[in-house]
Design an enzyme around this catalytic site. Structure first.
Site, PDB file in Angstrom:
ATOM      1  N   GLU A  37      33.104 -14.911  21.927  1.00 24.60           N
ATOM      2  CA  GLU A  37      33.800 -13.495  22.155  1.00 24.60           C
ATOM      3  C   GLU A  37      33.139 -12.230  22.488  1.00 24.60           C
ATOM      4  O   GLU A  37      33.448 -11.520  23.579  1.00 24.60           O
ATOM      5  CB  GLU A  37      34.661 -13.212  20.877  1.00 24.60           C
ATOM      6  N   ASP A  39      30.401 -12.537  24.194  1.00 27.07           N
ATOM      7  CA  ASP A  39      29.764 -12.755  25.591  1.00 27.07           C
ATOM      8  C   ASP A  39      31.229 -12.492  26.464  1.00 27.07           C
ATOM      9  O   ASP A  39      30.717 -11.944  27.800  1.00 27.07           O
ATOM     10  CB  ASP A  39      29.684 -14.232  25.664  1.00 27.07           C
ATOM     11  N   SER A  84      -2.753   6.505  10.852  1.00 23.10           N
ATOM     12  CA  SER A  84      -2.955   5.378  10.013  1.00 23.10           C
ATOM     13  C   SER A  84      -3.178   5.584   8.539  1.00 23.10           C
ATOM     14  O   SER A  84      -2.775   6.583   7.982  1.00 23.10           O
ATOM     15  CB  SER A  84      -4.218   4.681  10.503  1.00 23.10           C
ATOM     16  N   LYS A 117       4.416  -4.066   4.334  1.00 22.98           N
ATOM     17  CA  LYS A 117       3.359  -3.719   5.321  1.00 22.98           C
ATOM     18  C   LYS A 117       3.574  -4.794   6.615  1.00 22.98           C
ATOM     19  O   LYS A 117       3.075  -5.837   6.299  1.00 22.98           O
ATOM     20  CB  LYS A 117       1.948  -3.531   5.170  1.00 22.98           C
ATOM     21  N   GLU A 175       7.686  -0.771  13.153  1.00 26.80           N
ATOM     22  CA  GLU A 175       6.810  -1.844  13.649  1.00 26.80           C
ATOM     23  C   GLU A 175       7.339  -2.757  14.285  1.00 26.80           C
ATOM     24  O   GLU A 175       8.591  -3.157  14.007  1.00 26.80           O
ATOM     25  CB  GLU A 175       6.419  -2.279  12.224  1.00 26.80           C
ATOM     26  N   LYS A 292       4.461   5.167  -0.740  1.00 25.83           N
ATOM     27  CA  LYS A 292       4.576   6.416   0.107  1.00 25.83           C
ATOM     28  C   LYS A 292       5.352   7.272  -0.973  1.00 25.83           C
ATOM     29  O   LYS A 292       6.333   6.947  -1.720  1.00 25.83           O
ATOM     30  CB  LYS A 292       5.504   6.557   1.127  1.00 25.83           C
ATOM     31  N   LYS A 316      -3.197  -3.950   0.509  1.00 24.06           N
ATOM     32  CA  LYS A 316      -3.451  -5.236   1.328  1.00 24.06           C
ATOM     33  C   LYS A 316      -3.599  -6.378   0.485  1.00 24.06           C
ATOM     34  O   LYS A 316      -3.779  -6.589  -0.621  1.00 24.06           O
ATOM     35  CB  LYS A 316      -4.733  -5.116   2.125  1.00 24.06           C
ATOM     36  N   CYS A 428      -1.943 -45.659  17.242  1.00 23.40           N
ATOM     37  CA  CYS A 428      -2.431 -46.947  16.923  1.00 23.40           C
ATOM     38  C   CYS A 428      -1.308 -48.049  17.235  1.00 23.40           C
ATOM     39  O   CYS A 428      -0.343 -47.822  17.095  1.00 23.40           O
ATOM     40  CB  CYS A 428      -2.622 -46.899  15.499  1.00 23.40           C
ATOM     41  N   CYS A 434      -0.934 -52.154  10.496  1.00 24.47           N
ATOM     42  CA  CYS A 434      -1.929 -51.165  10.115  1.00 24.47           C
ATOM     43  C   CYS A 434      -1.520 -50.341   8.564  1.00 24.47           C
ATOM     44  O   CYS A 434      -0.417 -50.102   8.276  1.00 24.47           O
ATOM     45  CB  CYS A 434      -2.107 -50.168  11.311  1.00 24.47           C
TER      46      CYS A 434
HETATM   47  S1  IVH Z   1       3.701   4.019   7.624  1.00 21.27           S
HETATM   48  C1  IVH Z   1       1.368   8.021   8.070  1.00 21.27           C
HETATM   49  N1  IVH Z   1       4.774   2.093   6.962  1.00 21.27           N
HETATM   50  O1  IVH Z   1       0.167  -0.035   9.321  1.00 21.27           O
HETATM   51  C2  IVH Z   1       2.058   6.667   7.876  1.00 21.27           C
HETATM   52  N2  IVH Z   1       2.936   1.855   8.364  1.00 21.27           N
HETATM   53  O2  IVH Z   1      -2.545   1.077   8.813  1.00 21.27           O
HETATM   54  C3  IVH Z   1       1.926   6.021   8.762  1.00 21.27           C
HETATM   55  N3  IVH Z   1       2.540  -0.590   9.130  1.00 21.27           N
HETATM   56  O3  IVH Z   1      -0.164   2.042  12.303  1.00 21.27           O
HETATM   57  C4  IVH Z   1       2.743   4.652   8.799  1.00 21.27           C
HETATM   58  N4  IVH Z   1       4.204  -1.461   8.016  1.00 21.27           N
HETATM   59  O4  IVH Z   1       1.502   0.178  12.448  1.00 21.27           O
HETATM   60  C5  IVH Z   1       3.938   2.572   7.613  1.00 21.27           C
HETATM   61  N5  IVH Z   1       6.115   0.187   6.133  1.00 21.27           N
HETATM   62  C6  IVH Z   1       5.141   0.720   7.081  1.00 21.27           C
HETATM   63  C7  IVH Z   1       4.015  -0.112   7.821  1.00 21.27           C
HETATM   64  C8  IVH Z   1       3.182   0.413   8.534  1.00 21.27           C
HETATM   65  C9  IVH Z   1       3.190  -1.695   8.777  1.00 21.27           C
HETATM   66  C10 IVH Z   1       1.336  -0.376   9.889  1.00 21.27           C
HETATM   67  C11 IVH Z   1       1.573   0.593  11.067  1.00 21.27           C
HETATM   68  C12 IVH Z   1       0.496   1.560  11.006  1.00 21.27           C
HETATM   69  C13 IVH Z   1      -0.605   0.765  10.077  1.00 21.27           C
HETATM   70  C14 IVH Z   1      -1.375   1.896   9.195  1.00 21.27           C
END
Ligand code: IVH
Length: 673
Positions: A37, A39, A84, A117, A175, A292, A316, A428, A434
């Site tokens: 649909e 498409d 970052s 992340k 991302e 955050k 991490k 084989c 075997c």
């Molecule tokens: S926040 C100021 N949230 O991690 C905050 N970053 O090491 C900036 N990333 O360059 C990023 N998942 O590419 C944020 N849920 C997430 C994330 C995230 C992956 C990456 C992003 C950033 C890097 C920072």
């Protein structure tokens, strides 16, 4: 020609509908209409835009791959730098981070928002009046590359925002990543075509976005989750990060569903554990979680240190990749005799699991990665897949090491090996002579999706074969408690349980039984198709090649594998012994093929189909008894010509073969069914 008011309204209506359906499909993962649909509406819009090119706009859903290839990417400046994150590696780092914030704010009265992340690359999307006007990579945080054309090909990213109260200017950050399924499929295809494979989904996503020709990016399975707002027209930013994400979602942007509020540092740690456990089940790769501070005012108060915010931190996960050394390369023999080289490694912790072996797939792969015994290598483990060697650090070799060569005889039974046609693997030729193949065949027979014999694990099968208590699958049912109870890690009770499980396994279904025989390339779906179409074992055993090829899912190679399997006397004997031991199932009532309504008809499908997918059309015709052929001849009874049908249609007309369109085919199928 000028479009009428009606045309204009129709174009707008189609675009709105398609944006809405696309959002439901890609962002919410809840399709509300069938693909066909969608498409249909898409084709309708395409043809109106072709008729009135002056109405074409960049935010039209038809314009995902519209631009010619670039010579190079333009540089863009990020008005608000893309920062970052600081990293944390254990719980204590997080408790310290939280303490720093409490000290600075002189209060612990603030909340966090916790998010996975994502392991991809950061992208900035700029919307003006709701239309995507620019997309850029993070680059060094101050300047990135303009990748708008590539980003426009990613279906989950809206070209136009939805809903009300959309800011005039909005910059969204997030991302871009490659989901694991797409990544694996893409690499498998590349391996088959001897093309470059990507080491991990992150490299694959980055490589795909760095294409100057957006048509290449369009074929890459990319996705995105948004995680923050960059620049935005004043008055539009809510008070909390969590509300900002909710707004993004409302406007049709994809937001990670795993994220959630976390009251305090302990709640953050609980979130980490929860996601860590889920990690292997997630359809995309993540390398940690991000916490955050949720309130923007508090974020502002905390500010930044160098290029990272004080109010956020990345926690991490243990790395999925690690360095190790190749101690040896062994060759394993699988159920169908395929020889697989396996690297024995110095034990190494990868993603929290000790790894000592990694698959090397085949000789070509070893050559391509130039892996030699003694090399230092990158080992990677993702999800529950077998660990593999990403690459060898050949530059670190201190002395010359011998190249690895595959053996020319089976390392288990000494039989000759043969090359598999059209593949890079070797096999084989020993068959059930075997011991390795015998063991694998028995393991397969006992496995969950086959006869599901509880208590008969791999180690036990190996013992039973090594001690020559069994030679093949039918011997299993002759085992006695006396024979079993004295085996390693067995006792009277386990022996008794195994005999009971063997007894239970005798009641099975025809498709399970066929699958359990381990016929080459006959998986569960094929076994089920054989059972449903032929109904009983005798019919399957004696089916002619032509009959087998009529069955959905079965092509000439699989048909010939089935025929070959049942023509071997030893297989015939094993099947008989199994039935004599009491294996039973219910046969399935099927209509003889001759009675199927389209028996004897030979169809050819050509050109594009709008509603039916070609494979579905083929399957449905086959289920009704028709043969579906790839070329038109005098024997063809009907040609179904779709859009842009070419030479096959010409030939059909020349030969006077009946030609129908897709709609007529649908009618035939509906009427007969
Ligand atoms: S926040 C100021 N949230 O991690 C905050 N970053 O090491 C900036 N990333 O360059 C990023 N998942 O590419 C944020 N849920 C997430 C994330 C995230 C992956 C990456 C992003 C950033 C890097 C920072």
């Amino acid at each position: 020609m000028m479009p009428s008011h009606q045309d204009l309204a129709k174009i707008q209506w189609l675009r709105d509908q398609l944006h809405q359906y696309g959002y439901q499909y890609y962002v919410l993962d809840e399709p509300t209409i069938p693909d066909a649909e969608y498409d249909k509406l898409f084709v309708e819009l395409q043809s109106l835009e072709k008729q009135f090119p002056q109405c074409l706009t960049l935010d039209s859903p038809t314009q995902r791959v519209g631009a010619p290839a670039l010579l190079k990417f333009q540089t863009v400046t990020h008005e608000v730098p893309m920062l970052s994150l600081a990293n944390a590696f254990d719980d204590q780092d997080i408790l310290d981070f939280n303490q720093r914030l409490c000290d600075r704010l002189a209060s612990s009265d603030f909340q966090y928002f916790a998010e996975p992340k994502l392991d991809g690359l950061a992208i900035s999307l700029q919307y003006e009046n709701g239309c995507l006007i620019r997309a850029a990579t993070r680059g060094d945080g101050k300047t990135g590359e303009n990748v708008t054309e590539n980003i426009r090909t990613i279906a989950i990213i809206p070209l136009k925002l939805m809903g009300n109260n959309i800011p005039e200017k909005l910059e969204v950050r997030g991302e871009v990543f490659m989901p694991l399924q797409g990544f694996n499929e893409m690499n498998q295809k590349a391996l088959k075509n001897a093309q470059k494979v990507f080491a991990n989904p992150r490299n694959a996503a980055a490589g795909s976005l760095r294409q100057l020709d957006s048509k290449i990016t369009a074929n890459r399975p990319l996705s995105m989750f948004c995680y923050s707002i960059g620049q935005v027209s004043s008055g539009f930013l809510p008070d909390y990060h969590s509300d900002a994400l909710a707004l993004l979602k409302q406007w049709g942007l994809p937001v990670c569903p795993e994220s959630s509020l976390a009251e305090d540092a302990q709640a953050c740690l609980a979130f980490y554990q929860n996601i860590l456990h889920k990690r292997d089940q997630l359809p995309y790769e993540i390398d940690g979680v991000v916490y955050k501070v949720n309130q923007f005012k508090t974020q502002e108060q905390l500010g930044f240190v160098s290029r990272a915010p004080r109010w956020a931190i990345a926690h991490k996960f243990p790395a999925q990749e690690a360095l190790s050394k190749v101690i040896a390369i062994d060759v394993q023999v699988g159920r169908t005799g395929v020889l697989t080289p396996v690297a024995r490694l110095e034990s190494v912790l990868v993603g929290g699991v000790i790894v000592t072996n990694a698959t090397l797939h085949n000789a070509d792969e070893i050559k391509r990665k130039d892996v030699r015994v003694g090399d230092t290598v990158y080992v990677r483990r993702a999800g529950d897949v077998i660990p593999e060697i990403v690459r060898s650090l050949s530059e670190k070799r201190q002395q010359s090491l011998d190249e690895f060569t595959m053996p020319d005889e089976c390392p288990v039974c000494g039989s000759e090996v043969e090359k598999i046609e059209g593949e890079t693997s070797i096999r084989c030729t020993g068959g059930i002579m075997c011991q390795a193949q015998r063991k694998e065949a028995i393991k397969h027979f006992a496995s969950r999706k086959a006869l599901d014999i509880d208590g008969l694990g791999d180690k036990l099968v190996e013992q039973l074969v090594d001690l020559e208590l069994i030679h093949n699958i039918s011997d299993l049912y002759q085992l006695s408690i006396e024979q079993l109870k004295n085996l390693e890690r067995m006792g009277e009770k386990s022996a008794d349980n195994l005999i009971k499980s063997l007894k239970i396994s005798k009641k099975t279904t025809l498709d399970r039984f066929i699958y359990s025989l381990g016929i080459r390339e006959v998986g569960q779906a094929t076994a089920l198709s054989l059972a449903n179409n032929l109904g009983n074992l005798d019919a399957i055993k004696h089916a002619e090649l032509a009959v087998l090829e009529q069955i959905p899912d079965i092509g000439p190679v699989v048909a010939s594998n089935i025929k070959k399997f049942f023509s071997k006397i030893e297989n015939e004997q094993i099947v008989e012994q199994l039935i004599d031991s009491g294996l039973y199932w219910q046969n399935i009532e099927v209509k003889p093929i001759e009675l199927l309504p389209l028996h004897g008809e030979i169809f050819v499908l050509t050109g594009g189909m709008e509603t039916l997918k070609r494979d579905d059309a083929k399957r449905q015709l086959q289920e009704l008894g028709a043969k579906v052929s790839g070329s038109v001849s005098k024997k063809t009874t009907c040609v179904v010509a779709g859009e842009n049908a070419g030479s096959k249609l010409d030939k059909a007309e020349k030969l006077g073969v009946k030609v129908i369109d897709e709609q007529a085919l649908i009618e035939i199928i509906n009427v007969i069914q």
